[in-house]
Write an enzyme that holds these catalytic residues in place. Structure first.
Site, PDB file in Angstrom:
ATOM      1  N   ARG A 164       0.851  -1.194   0.000  1.00 42.48           N
ATOM      2  CA  ARG A 164       0.000   0.000   0.000  1.00 42.48           C
ATOM      3  C   ARG A 164       0.885   1.241   0.000  1.00 42.48           C
ATOM      4  NH1 ARG A 164      -2.115   0.890   4.411  1.00 42.48           N
ATOM      5  NH2 ARG A 164      -1.516  -0.887   5.680  1.00 42.48           N
TER       6      ARG A 164
ATOM      7  N   TYR B 122      -1.172  -3.751  -6.864  1.00 38.57           N
ATOM      8  CA  TYR B 122      -1.067  -4.387  -5.552  1.00 38.57           C
ATOM      9  C   TYR B 122      -2.414  -4.395  -4.820  1.00 38.57           C
ATOM     10  CZ  TYR B 122      -0.356  -5.164  -0.682  1.00 38.57           C
ATOM     11  OH  TYR B 122      -0.502  -5.658   0.589  1.00 38.57           O
TER      12      TYR B 122
ATOM     13  N   HIS C 299     -11.361  -1.828  11.205  1.00 39.84           N
ATOM     14  CA  HIS C 299     -10.232  -2.685  10.832  1.00 39.84           C
ATOM     15  C   HIS C 299     -10.080  -3.749  11.921  1.00 39.84           C
ATOM     16  CE1 HIS C 299      -5.665  -2.772   9.655  1.00 39.84           C
ATOM     17  NE2 HIS C 299      -6.343  -3.677   8.997  1.00 39.84           N
TER      18      HIS C 299
ATOM     19  N   SER D 246      -0.781  -3.495  12.070  1.00 43.37           N
ATOM     20  CA  SER D 246      -0.143  -4.609  11.371  1.00 43.37           C
ATOM     21  C   SER D 246       0.969  -5.210  12.240  1.00 43.37           C
ATOM     22  CB  SER D 246       0.429  -4.134  10.048  1.00 43.37           C
ATOM     23  OG  SER D 246       1.359  -3.127  10.297  1.00 43.37           O
TER      24      SER D 246
ATOM     25  N   CYS E  22       0.749  -7.531  14.456  1.00 43.38           N
ATOM     26  CA  CYS E  22       0.371  -7.833  15.842  1.00 43.38           C
ATOM     27  C   CYS E  22      -0.443  -9.125  15.932  1.00 43.38           C
ATOM     28  CB  CYS E  22      -0.404  -6.673  16.441  1.00 43.38           C
ATOM     29  SG  CYS E  22       0.605  -5.214  16.725  1.00 43.38           S
TER      30      CYS E  22
ATOM     31  N   THR F  65      -4.503 -12.160  12.034  1.00 48.72           N
ATOM     32  CA  THR F  65      -4.932 -13.397  11.363  1.00 48.72           C
ATOM     33  C   THR F  65      -4.730 -14.591  12.300  1.00 48.72           C
ATOM     34  OG1 THR F  65      -4.410 -12.411   9.231  1.00 48.72           O
ATOM     35  CG2 THR F  65      -4.653 -14.791   9.264  1.00 48.72           C
TER      36      THR F  65
ATOM     37  N   ASP G  53      -9.912  -9.285   9.041  1.00 48.82           N
ATOM     38  CA  ASP G  53      -9.376  -7.947   8.729  1.00 48.82           C
ATOM     39  C   ASP G  53     -10.394  -6.808   8.879  1.00 48.82           C
ATOM     40  OD1 ASP G  53      -7.134  -6.384   7.896  1.00 48.82           O
ATOM     41  OD2 ASP G  53      -8.016  -6.190   5.906  1.00 48.82           O
TER      42      ASP G  53
ATOM     43  N   ASN H 278       6.157  -8.662   2.229  1.00 53.81           N
ATOM     44  CA  ASN H 278       4.717  -8.414   2.140  1.00 53.81           C
ATOM     45  C   ASN H 278       4.070  -9.342   1.096  1.00 53.81           C
ATOM     46  OD1 ASN H 278       2.316  -7.054   2.859  1.00 53.81           O
ATOM     47  ND2 ASN H 278       2.501  -5.650   1.132  1.00 53.81           N
TER      48      ASN H 278
ATOM     49  N   ARG I  58       1.854 -12.378  -0.297  1.00 50.17           N
ATOM     50  CA  ARG I  58       0.479 -12.626   0.165  1.00 50.17           C
ATOM     51  C   ARG I  58      -0.101 -13.915  -0.378  1.00 50.17           C
ATOM     52  NH1 ARG I  58      -2.105  -8.454   3.455  1.00 50.17           N
ATOM     53  NH2 ARG I  58      -0.507  -6.857   3.614  1.00 50.17           N
TER      54      ARG I  58
ATOM     55  N   ASP J 235      -2.310 -19.776  23.629  1.00 47.73           N
ATOM     56  CA  ASP J 235      -2.570 -19.460  25.035  1.00 47.73           C
ATOM     57  C   ASP J 235      -3.325 -18.137  25.203  1.00 47.73           C
ATOM     58  OD1 ASP J 235      -1.565 -21.672  26.591  1.00 47.73           O
ATOM     59  OD2 ASP J 235       0.399 -21.164  25.742  1.00 47.73           O
ATOM     60  N   ASN J 236      -3.438 -17.371  24.142  1.00 44.83           N
ATOM     61  CA  ASN J 236      -4.230 -16.128  24.253  1.00 44.83           C
ATOM     62  C   ASN J 236      -5.689 -16.418  24.600  1.00 44.83           C
ATOM     63  OD1 ASN J 236      -1.999 -14.581  23.731  1.00 44.83           O
ATOM     64  ND2 ASN J 236      -2.393 -14.399  21.531  1.00 44.83           N
TER      65      ASN J 236
END
Ligand code: OXD
Ligand code: MN
Length: 594
Positions: free
Chosen positions: A70, A198, A227, A249, A251, A254, A278, A365, A367, A493-494
């Site tokens: 982007r 892109y 988002h 991003s 973090c 997904t 997303d 990046n 995909r 574990d989250n």
């Protein structure tokens, strides 16, 4: 005439005249249509076949090496009044922007086919869904839009019924970074994008429509375009509760959307269902709850780092019928990227013989584009016309220090402040100074189609009589100890943190009240089987009053940077917490129900 909607036909004709397209193809979304397009792209090299035995139906696209991400500096919000775009956006006057772009679009499709792509963002029969039409000269974009949206005849019928749609005009142009612009005209519900093939710049249904134009539409129609991932958590009693979560991003959005619980949780009956990874559109229902849909029908995910260990669901999902972009390939033509534990790259993302001296084999990046339904944890509720009710909203960032593993905002206005103040600290892995905090309110900095101050005001407006709003939380999986190591294991574990969050929503989990919000005590979180020491637990859940005073002052400055439009209610909330930090003794108060 290709549609019964006169305004659509007229626009298509006008664009064909301007761009001098040699052919017009109205996409119906059928399997025959995509088969033919794929054959054409395989013949002309736009797509390359991958190993049909190991990756049936998978193809590889190599983009121009200067067109891989982007381009925020070339992305504009074009409103009549500059203040409506706000300091969070690049702005251009709409007349100037149209003139600039129309000059670039003139003759841009000479000798090319112009595809007309009707699409629906969200389940085709959902009142929460919104439609658009993208005109593009890229067959690769058409193939991606067919996966990422409900594209074709059914969408066109809805557009003709509703007589309203977002207009998106896209051409790869000359793929020249100096002639590349992504322009949004929210007042006209239209988008013009040229010079890039892109994803985020060219698949106009995604960031351009579902977030930038969508957030504008949402404000005027009383909903939220965010988002955020959407995930369903099924407990051992068989009840499923839904959570929406926003992260900048890198973090793990997904990964969280496709989380596989640790064995002890799986055995006890916990299960995770993926709705979206997303984007989330939410609207208050008649019952006062926020009901959410994932407007997308597929995932456009980052390949590097995806592995059996980090996200086994994603790895299974992309084993077949997937379009890969800018990944490397192995000797036997399988896709490969950094972080994939199996295989060796022989050809890099640019098609060169792999040489580590040239940098990573796959573009960082790179995909995958894949249908959502291929995800092993895909929830059939992703197709529900009414959406799913959201019990909790989570904001999160990469904060190596200060911010605890999890805390709960005390009410909606506090939660909006928590989202507005959200940010991530840079790490040694990135170039530039370490430990610099970048604010990215609600992870929407690159995506909010209007002034952030008005956006925060819109968020605050949902707090009204009769509303049964979700509780708002903040999580931080990235807290580090004095030794520089992560204090929390993360990944599967989250779910332990999600269990506490849902316990708070149900009124069953305990917490301690602090000036920054409700924080679990070590006994309130299930840490069984984890190697988290008591000291690490204290670091993870503690509140450093002095550090937070500095943070609150910085948040105050950030709010002030938006000037007079910043809602007073948010500033009052900042002041309330700053005062509580200054006056409340360091002790905390236990609260079972918050
Ligand atoms: C992003 C994406 O850049 O989802 O946020 O592609
Ligand atoms: Mn995103």
């Amino acid at each position: 005439m290709a549609s019964s909607l006169e305004s659509l036909n007229r626009w298509v004709e006008d664009v064909a005249r301007l761009t001098e397209a040699s052919e017009i193809h109205w996409c119906n979304g059928s399997s025959g249509e995509i088969r033919l397009l794929n054959e054409q792209m395989l013949a002309n090299g736009e797509l390359l076949a991958l190993n049909e035995q190991t990756h049936p139906g998978c193809t590889l696209h190599r983009s121009s090496p200067t067109d891989v991400a982007r381009v925020e500096h070339l992305t504009f919000i074009c409103t009549r009044n500059r203040d409506d775009a706000g300091p969070n956006n690049h702005w251009m006057d709409p007349a100037e922007a149209h003139a600039k772009l129309d000059a670039l679009f003139a003759g841009a499709m000479r000798g090319r086919t112009m595809y007309v792509v009707p699409y629906c963002m969200g389940p085709i029969d959902s009142p929460l869904s919104r439609c658009g039409v993208e005109i593009t000269d890229s067959a690769y974009v058409v193939a991606n839009m067919r996966i990422m949206t409900r594209m074709g005849a059914a969408a066109l019928s809805r557009i003709e019924r509703e007589e309203s749609f977002v207009k998106g005009l896209h051409s790869t142009g000359e793929l020249d970074p100096d002639k590349r612009f992504i322009m949004h005209f929210p007042e006209e519900l239209s988008i013009k994008s040229i010079g890039s093939g892109y994803g985020g710049n060219a698949l106009l249904g995604k960031k351009c429509h579902a977030l930038r134009i969508g957030s504008w539409q949402a404000r005027s129609e009383g909903w939220l375009a965010e988002h955020m991932l959407i995930v369903g958590i099924q407990n051992p009693q068989g009840e499923t509760r839904y959570i929406a979560a926003a992260f900048p991003s890198a973090c793990g959005k997904t990964n969280l959307a496709m989380l596989i619980p640790p064995e002890s949780y799986r055995e006890a009956g916990w299960k995770v269902w993926t709705i979206g990874d997303d984007i989330c559109w939410m609207k208050p229902g008649e019952d006062g709850q926020l009901w959410a849909i994932n407007p997308e029908a597929g995932y456009f995910g980052v390949a590097p780092g995806t592995d059996r260990k980090t996200n086994p669901n994603a790895l299974k999902m992309i084993q077949h019928d997937t379009i890969y972009t800018n990944v490397a390939v192995t000797a036997d033509n399988q896709p490969w990227w950094e972080g994939l534990s199996e295989g060796q790259p022989v050809t890099d993302w640019q098609g060169r013989t792999y040489n580590p001296a040239n940098g990573p084999a796959a573009h960082p990046n790179s995909r995958f584009t894949v249908a959502a339904q291929q995800c092993p944890s895909w929830s059939p509720q992703a197709e529900a016309a009414q959406g799913v009710p959201i019990s909790a909203i989570i904001f999160g960032g990469r904060r190596p220090s200060l911010v605890p593993l999890v805390f709960e905002a005390r009410d909606w206005a506090h939660g909006v402040l928590v989202g507005a103040a959200m940010g991530s600290e840079t790490t040694a892995a990135a170039t530039g100074a370490v430990g610099v905090l970048r604010r990215d309110s609600m992870a929407m900095k690159p995506f909010c189609g209007y002034n952030f101050a008005d956006y925060f005001n819109h968020w605050l407006s949902f707090d009204k009589p009769g509303a049964k709003l979700p509780k708002i939380f903040h999580v931080n999986w990235f807290r580090k100890g004095a030794d520089g190591k992560f204090l929390w294991p993360g990944f599967g574990d989250n779910i332990r943190v999600l269990e506490w969050i849902l316990g708070r929503c149900a009124g069953t989990a305990g917490a301690e009240e602090t000036p920054v919000g409700f924080v679990p005590g070590a006994e309130d979180l299930n840490l069984k089987g984890l190697a988290v020491t008591a000291a690490a637990g204290r670091d993870l859940l503690g509140i450093d009053r002095q550090g937070w005073q500095v943070e609150l002052a910085a948040i105050g400055e950030y709010l002030d940077s938006f000037g007079a439009r910043m809602p007073q209610r948010l500033k009052d909330e900042q002041r309330r917490i700053a005062e509580a930090l200054a006056s409340v003794p360091a002790k905390t108060v236990r609260a079972a129900n918050g």
